[in-house]
Design a protein around this motif. Structure first.
Motif, PDB file in Angstrom:
ATOM      1  N   GLU A 306       0.831  -1.200   0.000  1.00 55.66           N
ATOM      2  CA  GLU A 306       0.000   0.000   0.000  1.00 55.66           C
ATOM      3  C   GLU A 306       0.868   1.255   0.000  1.00 55.66           C
ATOM      4  O   GLU A 306       0.508   2.273  -0.595  1.00 55.66           O
ATOM      5  N   VAL A 307       2.015   1.189   0.666  1.00 52.46           N
ATOM      6  CA  VAL A 307       2.969   2.297   0.617  1.00 52.46           C
ATOM      7  C   VAL A 307       3.451   2.506  -0.819  1.00 52.46           C
ATOM      8  O   VAL A 307       3.513   3.634  -1.320  1.00 52.46           O
ATOM      9  N   ARG A 308       3.787   1.419  -1.492  1.00 52.50           N
ATOM     10  CA  ARG A 308       4.266   1.530  -2.871  1.00 52.50           C
ATOM     11  C   ARG A 308       3.203   2.119  -3.788  1.00 52.50           C
ATOM     12  O   ARG A 308       3.494   2.956  -4.650  1.00 52.50           O
ATOM     13  N   LYS A 309       1.954   1.708  -3.610  1.00 53.16           N
ATOM     14  CA  LYS A 309       0.882   2.245  -4.443  1.00 53.16           C
ATOM     15  C   LYS A 309       0.730   3.754  -4.237  1.00 53.16           C
ATOM     16  O   LYS A 309       0.511   4.517  -5.183  1.00 53.16           O
ATOM     17  N   TYR A 310       0.836   4.176  -2.991  1.00 52.60           N
ATOM     18  CA  TYR A 310       0.726   5.601  -2.668  1.00 52.60           C
ATOM     19  C   TYR A 310       1.798   6.409  -3.390  1.00 52.60           C
ATOM     20  O   TYR A 310       1.492   7.409  -4.057  1.00 52.60           O
ATOM     21  N   PHE A 311       3.052   5.993  -3.277  1.00 56.63           N
ATOM     22  CA  PHE A 311       4.130   6.759  -3.903  1.00 56.63           C
ATOM     23  C   PHE A 311       4.061   6.680  -5.428  1.00 56.63           C
ATOM     24  O   PHE A 311       4.393   7.649  -6.117  1.00 56.63           O
ATOM     25  N   GLU A 312       3.629   5.563  -5.961  1.00 53.41           N
ATOM     26  CA  GLU A 312       3.478   5.443  -7.417  1.00 53.41           C
ATOM     27  C   GLU A 312       2.430   6.428  -7.922  1.00 53.41           C
ATOM     28  O   GLU A 312       2.650   7.144  -8.909  1.00 53.41           O
ATOM     29  N   PHE A 313       1.302   6.489  -7.251  1.00 54.50           N
ATOM     30  CA  PHE A 313       0.209   7.367  -7.653  1.00 54.50           C
ATOM     31  C   PHE A 313       0.600   8.825  -7.476  1.00 54.50           C
ATOM     32  O   PHE A 313       0.332   9.673  -8.340  1.00 54.50           O
ATOM     33  N   LEU A 314       1.256   9.133  -6.354  1.00 54.61           N
ATOM     34  CA  LEU A 314       1.644  10.512  -6.072  1.00 54.61           C
ATOM     35  C   LEU A 314       2.614  11.034  -7.129  1.00 54.61           C
ATOM     36  O   LEU A 314       2.474  12.163  -7.605  1.00 54.61           O
TER      37      LEU A 314
END
Length: 556
Positions: A306-314
């Motif tokens: 979920e951390v990775r998804k956040y930074f990818e989207f940001l």
């Protein structure tokens, strides 16, 4: 660019009283400078640390650090500095020359490595600047003295050095936002005048102004826009900070995933600053971004995928809106002792997001219960504009049709492939595979064997309760707490799903801990039912009763 100015000139000049102010565009040099600063990195918890640069756990700064930062693709650093604790008494508020020399040295090293440097006034914001309303003349005199000294010290420094007036401005004892806006506008006006009047390269140095709290709510943005109208200076940029949708960023209220709500919060925030500033030719720096609860010393608060998804989207959202981002790193990302990334996979995701999108999936884990036969498992692929290429285990490509199938966005791992990958079914990660896409970085998927966790009876006191726990391969996601009447229990009484770290922790392989804050919040003599939710989808109930200063826990 000329067309943009023509269009602006053709806009109606009469606005309704409730229309937000429309600031003039910044100079091309301001916009090109901020664009050239992308991406940026914060030297956090160092020169802003109290009382000295190593006080908060980071080693002294070396040139090797900036060489490393530059080699990793960063183009700029933000240099947070706390000045007040190194100042003498009124009326001069003279800054210790040794401290100024340290700041100058680190700024020069970064500039020598080809980095842009954003220098600010940091924790002074809550240490003394915040009392501006109650002690106006004293605070303003100190603020003037501080920036007068900074401006003089760096008067002839490279144009790649920028000044930021104050970090996360906040004011105590005020009547509300309108007074807060007036106070911040006064500080920014004083800062602007001091720097510009100091001459040298400061006469045209790019200055960065924050919103109130460095927050991107509409009222904060409109107030800053009004300041820009009043200053009418083409060499100004704006800044806000972003740490994600708060419940997700700290793991409270059941927001354990980077879901549609978190995505929309990010999108709305970035859209607001783009509409108010970037679309009008005023550059925006996201001066700090990360997740509030992300810390290498506290793993698990926010799940790794979920951390990775956040930074990818940001990264994609910022890039598409032409926002310059500066990662807040207090040592939780780059180990400054070894100059290695603490989580190379995560940094690879962040770095990739600067230029492209990466595919992800609904989860980065596949849990296999040891109490049941291994069956097929399905994940949802989030291609994010890429094309799914296949799966790999180590150096071996898995075979489509035999090891997995794809139907639309549904990726199914076959029972046969998972049986092979699970091996001897030891608790924990049995195998790791990668989902590969046409662009970006691979998506890691762990195959994990588990059984239902076992919690043991325990006793404690108002210092907390340690519950011996056999996790048996599973991982804790969140904790729900309710009294027998169904009402919420715990410090966050507005939600049943309590905040990780504030109410509970699970950082070791042998225990879940209930914090002193949680225990002290409980009603004396009332039983509380805790439901521990795990990432496998398993839930385990547990009962807690506080009796005076004693607390006991029993298995359901």
């Amino acid at each position: 660019m000329l067309l943009a100015f023509v269009l602006l000139a053709l806009l109606p000049t009469t606005a309704r009283a409730d229309d937000p102010p429309v600031p003039p565009p910044s100079a091309p040099a301001a916009r090109s400078t901020v664009a050239a600063m992308q991406p940026g990195w914060n030297l956090g918890n160092t020169y802003d640390a109290i009382p000295d640069e190593t006080s908060w756990g980071n080693p002294p700064v070396t040139r090797a650090l900036f060489k490393k930062v530059r080699s990793q693709g960063f183009k700029s650093i933000r240099l947070p500095v706390t000045w007040g604790i190194h100042q003498g008494a009124a009326p001069a508020y003279a800054t210790d020359p040794a401290w100024t020399a340290k700041v100058r040295r680190v700024a020069d090293m970064a500039l020598d490595e080809g980095l842009y440097v954003l220098l600010n006034m940091h924790h002074d914001s809550w240490m003394w600047v915040n009392t501006l309303s109650a002690d106006h003349d004293t605070v303003l005199a100190r603020y003037r003295a501080t920036w007068t000294q900074i401006a003089a010290e760096f008067r002839d420094e490279s144009p790649r050095l920028l000044f930021e007036s104050v970090n996360e401005p906040t004011f105590s004892g005020t009547s509300g936002d309108e007074e807060n806006y007036r106070l911040l506008a006064e500080l920014n006006r004083v800062f602007h005048g001091i720097v510009r009047e100091s001459g040298g390269r400061n006469a045209n140095r790019l200055l960065v102004l924050p919103t109130l709290y460095t927050n991107a709510d509409s009222g904060r943005i409109d107030a800053l826009a009004a300041e820009l109208v009043a200053l009418h200076d083409p060499m100004i940029a704006t800044t806000v900070h972003f740490y994600g949708w708060w419940p997700f960023s700290v793991n409270i209220a059941g927001y354990t995933r980077f879901d549609a709500t978190s995505e929309q919060d990010l999108t709305d925030t970035f859209d607001r600053v783009h509409t108010a500033f970037v679309s009008r030719g005023i550059p925006v720096i996201i001066g700090e971004y990360a997740l509030l609860a992300y810390d290498h010393n506290r793993p698990g608060i926010i799940e790794r995928g979920e951390v990775r998804k956040y930074f990818e989207f940001l990264g994609d959202a910022a890039r598409s809106r032409r926002l310059t981002t500066m990662l807040w790193d207090a040592g939780q990302f780059l180990d400054r002792g070894t100059l290695r990334w603490r989580d190379p996979e995560l940094f690879g995701q962040i770095r990739s997001s600067w230029t492209t999108r990466s595919g992800t999936a609904s989860s980065d884990t596949v849990f296999l219960a040891r109490s049941a036969p291994v069956g097929a498992r399905t994940l949802t692929l989030n291609a994010n504009g890429t094309d799914f290429q296949g799966l790999r285990h180590g150096s071996r490509d898995l075979v489509r049709g035999r090891d997995y199938t794809v139907s639309g966005d549904r990726l199914t791992l076959t029972a046969e492939a998972l049986t092979e990958l699970a091996g001897d079914r030891a608790y924990g990660v049995d195998a790791t595979i990668e989902a590969r896409f046409s662009r970006g970085v691979p998506w890691r998927i762990d195959v994990i064997s588990y059984d239902v966790p076992v919690l043991s009876d325990a006793s404690g006191d108002t210092a907390g309760l340690t519950v011996p726990t056999q996790f048996r391969g599973d991982r804790l996601a969140t904790m729900e707490a309710r009294y027998d009447d169904g009402s919420n229990a715990g410090p966050a009484s507005w939600t049943a799903y309590q905040q990780w770290d504030t109410a509970f922790t699970a950082y070791t392989d042998d225990a879940v801990k209930l914090t002193p804050d949680f225990v002290k919040s409980l009603k004396d003599g009332s039983e509380v039912t805790l439901t521990f939710h795990f990432w496998s989808g398993t839930s385990v109930t547990y009962h807690v009763v506080r009796s005076g200063d004693t607390v006991t826990g029993t298995r359901a």
